[in-house]
Write an enzyme that holds these catalytic residues in place. Structure first.
Site, short mmCIF file in Angstrom:
data_model
loop_
_atom_site.label_atom_id
_atom_site.label_comp_id
_atom_site.label_asym_id
_atom_site.label_seq_id
_atom_site.Cartn_x
_atom_site.Cartn_y
_atom_site.Cartn_z
N LYS A 54 7.87 -7.77 -59.66
CA LYS A 54 7.34 -6.54 -60.28
C LYS A 54 8.46 -5.77 -60.97
O LYS A 54 8.30 -5.29 -62.09
CB LYS A 54 6.65 -5.66 -59.21
N GLN A 98 4.39 -1.03 -51.41
CA GLN A 98 4.10 -2.44 -51.15
C GLN A 98 3.48 -2.61 -49.77
O GLN A 98 3.96 -2.07 -48.77
CB GLN A 98 5.39 -3.28 -51.28
N ASP A 124 -2.03 1.09 -57.93
CA ASP A 124 -2.69 -0.01 -57.22
C ASP A 124 -4.19 0.22 -57.09
O ASP A 124 -4.92 -0.69 -56.70
CB ASP A 124 -2.13 -0.11 -55.79
N1 GUN Z 1 0.67 -6.64 -51.20
C1 GUN Z 1 0.03 -7.74 -51.66
N2 GUN Z 1 -0.56 -7.48 -52.85
C2 GUN Z 1 -0.28 -6.19 -53.14
C3 GUN Z 1 -0.62 -5.34 -54.23
O1 GUN Z 1 -1.31 -5.72 -55.19
N3 GUN Z 1 -0.13 -4.08 -54.16
C4 GUN Z 1 0.62 -3.63 -53.10
N4 GUN Z 1 1.03 -2.35 -53.12
N5 GUN Z 1 0.93 -4.39 -52.07
C5 GUN Z 1 0.49 -5.67 -52.09
#
Ligand code: GUN
Length: 319
Positions: A54, A98, A124
Protein backbone atom coordinates in the site's frame (compact mmCIF):
# COMPACT_ATOMS: atom_id res chain seq x y z
CA UNK A 1 -11.70 -26.64 -21.22
CA UNK A 2 -9.45 -24.72 -18.83
CA UNK A 3 -11.00 -21.71 -17.07
CA UNK A 4 -10.27 -18.23 -18.36
CA UNK A 5 -7.96 -16.42 -15.94
CA UNK A 6 -9.33 -13.13 -14.61
CA UNK A 7 -6.21 -11.00 -14.42
CA UNK A 8 -6.61 -8.70 -11.41
CA UNK A 9 -3.02 -7.54 -11.62
CA UNK A 10 -3.53 -6.15 -15.14
CA UNK A 11 -6.68 -4.29 -14.11
CA UNK A 12 -5.02 -2.95 -10.94
CA UNK A 13 -2.08 -1.61 -12.94
CA UNK A 14 -4.44 0.08 -15.37
CA UNK A 15 -6.49 1.68 -12.56
CA UNK A 16 -3.33 2.93 -10.90
CA UNK A 17 -1.99 4.41 -14.14
CA UNK A 18 -5.36 6.07 -14.79
CA UNK A 19 -5.36 7.75 -11.40
CA UNK A 20 -1.98 9.50 -11.86
CA UNK A 21 -3.27 12.43 -13.97
CA UNK A 22 -6.12 12.86 -11.49
CA UNK A 23 -3.60 13.12 -8.68
CA UNK A 24 -1.61 15.66 -10.70
CA UNK A 25 -4.77 17.70 -11.30
CA UNK A 26 -5.57 17.57 -7.58
CA UNK A 27 -2.08 18.85 -6.76
CA UNK A 28 -2.55 21.62 -9.33
CA UNK A 29 -5.79 22.72 -7.67
CA UNK A 30 -4.76 22.40 -4.03
CA UNK A 31 -0.99 22.73 -3.94
CA UNK A 32 -0.56 19.42 -2.18
CA UNK A 33 -1.16 15.74 -2.92
CA UNK A 34 -3.91 13.62 -1.38
CA UNK A 35 -2.59 12.41 1.98
CA UNK A 36 -2.96 8.88 3.32
CA UNK A 37 -2.01 7.70 6.82
CA UNK A 38 -1.57 3.97 7.32
CA UNK A 39 -1.57 2.72 10.89
CA UNK A 40 0.14 -0.59 11.62
CA UNK A 41 0.14 -1.98 15.14
CA UNK A 42 2.63 -4.77 15.79
CA UNK A 43 4.41 -6.97 13.26
CA UNK A 44 1.89 -9.43 11.82
CA UNK A 45 3.85 -10.85 8.84
CA UNK A 46 0.95 -10.76 6.37
CA UNK A 47 0.05 -7.21 7.42
CA UNK A 48 3.67 -6.14 6.93
CA UNK A 49 3.47 -7.39 3.32
CA UNK A 50 0.11 -5.74 2.62
CA UNK A 51 1.12 -2.44 4.19
CA UNK A 52 4.39 -2.34 2.26
CA UNK A 53 2.45 -2.77 -0.96
CA UNK A 54 0.00 0.00 0.00
CA UNK A 55 2.81 2.41 0.90
CA UNK A 56 4.71 1.61 -2.31
CA UNK A 57 1.67 2.08 -4.55
CA UNK A 58 0.50 5.26 -2.83
CA UNK A 59 3.85 6.95 -3.26
CA UNK A 60 4.22 5.67 -6.83
CA UNK A 61 1.00 7.41 -7.88
CA UNK A 62 1.94 10.65 -6.18
CA UNK A 63 0.13 10.57 -2.83
CA UNK A 64 1.67 11.68 0.40
CA UNK A 65 1.73 8.51 2.50
CA UNK A 66 2.73 8.25 6.15
CA UNK A 67 3.18 4.92 7.86
CA UNK A 68 2.39 5.29 11.55
CA UNK A 69 3.61 2.30 13.55
CA UNK A 70 2.75 1.33 17.10
CA UNK A 71 4.37 -1.57 18.98
CA UNK A 72 2.40 -4.80 19.50
CA UNK A 73 2.34 -3.90 23.21
CA UNK A 74 0.58 -0.55 22.61
CA UNK A 75 -2.54 0.08 24.67
CA UNK A 76 -5.84 0.74 22.94
CA UNK A 77 -5.68 4.26 24.37
CA UNK A 78 -2.43 4.88 22.45
CA UNK A 79 -4.16 3.86 19.24
CA UNK A 80 -7.12 6.12 20.01
CA UNK A 81 -4.71 9.04 20.58
CA UNK A 82 -3.08 8.40 17.21
CA UNK A 83 -6.42 8.12 15.40
CA UNK A 84 -7.63 11.34 17.06
CA UNK A 85 -4.52 13.16 15.88
CA UNK A 86 -4.95 11.87 12.31
CA UNK A 87 -8.65 12.77 12.35
CA UNK A 88 -7.61 16.38 13.01
CA UNK A 89 -4.65 16.44 10.61
CA UNK A 90 -5.02 18.86 7.70
CA UNK A 91 -2.50 16.89 5.62
CA UNK A 92 -4.31 13.54 5.80
CA UNK A 93 -7.44 12.91 3.76
CA UNK A 94 -7.52 9.18 4.39
CA UNK A 95 -6.74 6.96 7.38
CA UNK A 96 -6.37 3.20 7.24
CA UNK A 97 -5.88 1.09 10.37
CA UNK A 98 -4.54 -2.26 9.22
CA UNK A 99 -6.51 -5.26 10.42
CA UNK A 100 -6.03 -7.49 12.37
CA UNK A 101 -4.99 -5.58 15.47
CA UNK A 102 -2.90 -7.59 17.96
CA UNK A 103 -5.09 -10.13 19.81
CA UNK A 104 -3.87 -8.67 23.12
CA UNK A 105 -5.90 -5.52 22.38
CA UNK A 106 -9.05 -7.57 22.81
CA UNK A 107 -11.91 -8.55 20.49
CA UNK A 108 -13.65 -5.18 20.78
CA UNK A 109 -10.59 -3.16 19.77
CA UNK A 110 -11.27 -3.12 16.02
CA UNK A 111 -14.90 -2.00 16.17
CA UNK A 112 -13.97 0.65 18.74
CA UNK A 113 -11.19 1.99 16.52
CA UNK A 114 -13.42 2.00 13.45
CA UNK A 115 -16.08 3.83 15.51
CA UNK A 116 -13.49 6.49 16.26
CA UNK A 117 -12.38 7.11 12.68
CA UNK A 118 -13.78 10.23 11.10
CA UNK A 119 -16.12 8.75 8.45
CA UNK A 120 -14.91 11.32 5.90
CA UNK A 121 -11.37 9.95 6.26
CA UNK A 122 -12.31 6.26 6.53
CA UNK A 123 -10.86 5.04 3.22
CA UNK A 124 -11.56 1.41 4.13
CA UNK A 125 -15.28 2.04 4.49
CA UNK A 126 -15.24 0.21 7.84
CA UNK A 127 -16.85 2.86 10.05
CA UNK A 128 -20.51 2.26 10.96
CA UNK A 129 -21.50 5.42 9.06
CA UNK A 130 -19.93 4.15 5.84
CA UNK A 131 -21.23 0.61 6.32
CA UNK A 132 -24.72 2.12 6.69
CA UNK A 133 -24.31 4.08 3.46
CA UNK A 134 -23.22 0.88 1.73
CA UNK A 135 -26.30 -0.99 2.94
CA UNK A 136 -28.43 1.86 1.57
CA UNK A 137 -26.57 1.76 -1.78
CA UNK A 138 -25.21 5.29 -1.48
CA UNK A 139 -21.62 4.75 -0.37
CA UNK A 140 -18.83 6.78 -1.92
CA UNK A 141 -16.15 4.62 -0.28
CA UNK A 142 -16.37 0.83 -0.10
CA UNK A 143 -13.90 -1.61 1.47
CA UNK A 144 -11.14 -2.28 -1.08
CA UNK A 145 -11.34 -6.04 -1.48
CA UNK A 146 -15.08 -6.36 -2.18
CA UNK A 147 -14.99 -3.23 -4.35
CA UNK A 148 -12.10 -4.80 -6.26
CA UNK A 149 -13.98 -8.07 -6.81
CA UNK A 150 -16.93 -6.23 -8.34
CA UNK A 151 -14.65 -3.99 -10.40
CA UNK A 152 -12.97 -7.10 -11.84
CA UNK A 153 -16.25 -8.87 -12.62
CA UNK A 154 -17.57 -5.76 -14.39
CA UNK A 155 -14.31 -5.17 -16.25
CA UNK A 156 -14.35 -8.76 -17.47
CA UNK A 157 -17.96 -8.47 -18.61
CA UNK A 158 -19.25 -11.09 -16.18
CA UNK A 159 -23.03 -10.64 -15.90
CA UNK A 160 -24.20 -10.05 -12.30
CA UNK A 161 -27.87 -9.02 -12.55
CA UNK A 162 -30.16 -12.02 -12.21
CA UNK A 163 -27.27 -14.37 -11.43
CA UNK A 164 -26.98 -16.55 -8.34
CA UNK A 165 -23.98 -15.44 -6.29
CA UNK A 166 -22.66 -17.41 -3.33
CA UNK A 167 -20.14 -15.78 -0.99
CA UNK A 168 -18.29 -18.09 1.39
CA UNK A 169 -17.26 -16.03 4.41
CA UNK A 170 -19.16 -13.45 6.45
CA UNK A 171 -16.41 -11.07 7.55
CA UNK A 172 -17.05 -7.36 7.95
CA UNK A 173 -14.11 -6.68 5.62
CA UNK A 174 -15.05 -8.92 2.67
CA UNK A 175 -18.04 -11.26 2.89
CA UNK A 176 -20.75 -8.92 4.15
CA UNK A 177 -19.86 -5.84 2.04
CA UNK A 178 -19.36 -7.99 -1.06
CA UNK A 179 -22.80 -9.55 -0.59
CA UNK A 180 -24.25 -6.01 -0.46
CA UNK A 181 -22.42 -4.90 -3.61
CA UNK A 182 -23.65 -7.96 -5.52
CA UNK A 183 -27.18 -7.45 -4.20
CA UNK A 184 -27.16 -3.82 -5.38
CA UNK A 185 -26.24 -5.14 -8.80
CA UNK A 186 -29.30 -7.39 -8.69
CA UNK A 187 -27.67 -10.77 -8.03
CA UNK A 188 -29.50 -13.27 -5.84
CA UNK A 189 -27.01 -13.59 -3.02
CA UNK A 190 -26.35 -16.29 -0.44
CA UNK A 191 -23.73 -15.89 2.30
CA UNK A 192 -22.23 -19.15 3.59
CA UNK A 193 -20.14 -19.62 6.73
CA UNK A 194 -18.74 -22.23 9.10
CA UNK A 195 -22.20 -23.43 10.15
CA UNK A 196 -23.69 -23.71 6.68
CA UNK A 197 -24.92 -27.23 6.16
CA UNK A 198 -23.97 -28.99 2.94
CA UNK A 199 -21.72 -26.16 1.84
CA UNK A 200 -20.77 -27.89 -1.42
CA UNK A 201 -24.42 -28.23 -2.48
CA UNK A 202 -25.14 -24.54 -1.79
CA UNK A 203 -22.02 -23.51 -3.69
CA UNK A 204 -22.99 -25.67 -6.68
CA UNK A 205 -26.00 -23.38 -7.15
CA UNK A 206 -23.73 -20.43 -7.84
CA UNK A 207 -23.17 -18.73 -11.17
CA UNK A 208 -20.65 -16.55 -9.32
CA UNK A 209 -18.85 -18.23 -6.43
CA UNK A 210 -16.60 -16.19 -4.13
CA UNK A 211 -14.37 -17.81 -1.51
CA UNK A 212 -13.16 -15.54 1.29
CA UNK A 213 -12.43 -17.70 4.31
CA UNK A 214 -8.69 -18.31 4.47
CA UNK A 215 -8.79 -22.12 4.12
CA UNK A 216 -6.36 -23.41 1.46
CA UNK A 217 -8.09 -25.50 -1.20
CA UNK A 218 -11.49 -25.49 0.54
CA UNK A 219 -13.38 -25.02 -2.72
CA UNK A 220 -12.91 -28.26 -4.65
CA UNK A 221 -14.41 -29.08 -8.06
CA UNK A 222 -17.36 -30.64 -6.20
CA UNK A 223 -18.34 -27.10 -5.07
CA UNK A 224 -18.50 -25.67 -8.57
CA UNK A 225 -21.25 -25.73 -11.17
CA UNK A 226 -19.67 -26.27 -14.60
CA UNK A 227 -19.32 -22.88 -16.27
CA UNK A 228 -19.42 -20.85 -13.04
CA UNK A 229 -17.19 -17.84 -12.42
CA UNK A 230 -15.03 -18.43 -9.34
CA UNK A 231 -13.37 -15.61 -7.40
CA UNK A 232 -10.67 -16.57 -4.93
CA UNK A 233 -10.16 -13.95 -2.20
CA UNK A 234 -8.10 -16.25 0.04
CA UNK A 235 -4.40 -15.54 0.44
CA UNK A 236 -2.82 -18.32 2.49
CA UNK A 237 0.89 -18.89 2.95
CA UNK A 238 1.58 -22.60 3.27
CA UNK A 239 4.86 -24.02 4.46
CA UNK A 240 4.02 -27.75 4.62
CA UNK A 241 5.30 -29.83 1.70
CA UNK A 242 2.62 -32.50 2.12
CA UNK A 243 -0.11 -29.85 1.90
CA UNK A 244 1.41 -28.38 -1.26
CA UNK A 245 1.71 -31.80 -2.87
CA UNK A 246 -1.83 -32.69 -1.80
CA UNK A 247 -3.16 -29.54 -3.47
CA UNK A 248 -1.19 -29.50 -6.71
CA UNK A 249 -0.22 -33.13 -7.29
CA UNK A 250 3.22 -34.51 -8.11
CA UNK A 251 5.12 -32.76 -10.89
CA UNK A 252 3.12 -29.49 -10.81
CA UNK A 253 5.33 -26.43 -11.51
CA UNK A 254 4.27 -24.81 -8.25
CA UNK A 255 6.02 -27.59 -6.32
CA UNK A 256 9.32 -26.37 -7.73
CA UNK A 257 8.36 -22.84 -6.71
CA UNK A 258 7.75 -24.10 -3.16
CA UNK A 259 11.14 -25.82 -3.12
CA UNK A 260 12.86 -22.58 -4.13
CA UNK A 261 11.07 -20.36 -1.61
CA UNK A 262 10.15 -22.70 1.25
CA UNK A 263 6.55 -21.47 1.19
CA UNK A 264 3.75 -20.85 -1.28
CA UNK A 265 0.87 -18.39 -1.50
CA UNK A 266 -2.36 -20.22 -2.31
CA UNK A 267 -6.01 -19.28 -2.34
CA UNK A 268 -9.13 -20.92 -0.93
CA UNK A 269 -9.85 -22.55 -4.28
CA UNK A 270 -8.41 -25.95 -5.17
CA UNK A 271 -6.36 -25.97 -8.40
CA UNK A 272 -8.68 -28.65 -9.83
CA UNK A 273 -11.47 -26.05 -10.07
CA UNK A 274 -9.75 -24.66 -13.17
CA UNK A 275 -11.08 -27.63 -15.12
CA UNK A 276 -14.73 -26.97 -14.14
CA UNK A 277 -15.13 -23.19 -13.89
CA UNK A 278 -15.54 -20.90 -16.91
CA UNK A 279 -13.37 -18.23 -15.32
CA UNK A 280 -11.19 -18.02 -12.25
CA UNK A 281 -9.05 -15.48 -10.40
CA UNK A 282 -5.49 -16.63 -9.69
CA UNK A 283 -3.65 -16.39 -6.36
CA UNK A 284 -1.43 -14.43 -6.34
CA UNK A 285 -2.32 -11.83 -8.98
CA UNK A 286 -6.10 -11.94 -8.77
CA UNK A 287 -8.04 -9.95 -6.21
CA UNK A 288 -5.08 -8.90 -4.00
CA UNK A 289 -3.70 -6.14 -6.26
CA UNK A 290 -7.19 -4.74 -6.73
CA UNK A 291 -7.59 -4.19 -2.98
CA UNK A 292 -4.68 -1.76 -3.16
CA UNK A 293 -5.94 -0.09 -6.34
CA UNK A 294 -9.38 0.51 -4.82
CA UNK A 295 -7.80 1.95 -1.70
CA UNK A 296 -6.01 4.49 -3.88
CA UNK A 297 -9.25 5.45 -5.57
CA UNK A 298 -10.99 5.74 -2.18
CA UNK A 299 -8.25 8.06 -0.93
CA UNK A 300 -8.62 10.33 -3.94
CA UNK A 301 -12.42 10.34 -3.49
CA UNK A 302 -12.01 11.23 0.20
CA UNK A 303 -9.49 13.98 -0.60
CA UNK A 304 -11.76 15.56 -3.19
CA UNK A 305 -14.76 15.34 -0.88
CA UNK A 306 -12.82 17.11 1.89
CA UNK A 307 -11.25 19.84 -0.20
CA UNK A 308 -13.84 20.32 -2.89
CA UNK A 309 -16.86 19.98 -0.64
CA UNK A 310 -18.63 17.40 -2.74
CA UNK A 311 -21.80 16.34 -0.96
CA UNK A 312 -21.35 13.43 1.42
CA UNK A 313 -22.78 10.19 0.12
CA UNK A 314 -22.64 11.28 -3.52
CA UNK A 315 -21.27 7.88 -4.32
CA UNK A 316 -21.44 5.35 -7.07
CA UNK A 317 -25.00 4.12 -6.89
CA UNK A 318 -26.52 1.28 -8.82
CA UNK A 319 -30.13 1.74 -9.83
N1 GUN B 1 -6.62 -6.44 6.46
C1 GUN B 1 -6.90 -7.23 5.40
N2 GUN B 1 -7.51 -6.52 4.42
C2 GUN B 1 -7.60 -5.26 4.88
C3 GUN B 1 -8.13 -4.06 4.33
O1 GUN B 1 -8.66 -4.01 3.20
N3 GUN B 1 -8.03 -2.95 5.11
C4 GUN B 1 -7.47 -2.98 6.36
N4 GUN B 1 -7.45 -1.84 7.06
N5 GUN B 1 -6.99 -4.08 6.90
C5 GUN B 1 -7.04 -5.21 6.17
Amino acid sequence: MAARILDGQALATRLQVDIIPEVQAFIGRHGRPPGLAIVLVGHDPASEVYVRSKVRTASAIGFRVDLERLPATAALGDLFTLVDRLNLSEAHDGILVQSPLPAAMGPEAEPQVFDRLLPAKDVDGFSPHNVGLLVQNRASVVSGTPAGVVELLEWEGVPIAGQRAVVIGRSDIVGKPLAMLLLHRHATVTICHSRTSDLAAVCREADILVAAVGRPGLVTPAFVKPGAVVVDVGINRITDWAQVEGLFGAGHPRLAQFQRKGSLLVGDVHPGVGAVAAALTPVPGGVGPLTVAMLMRNTLVAARARLERQPAGAGRQHP
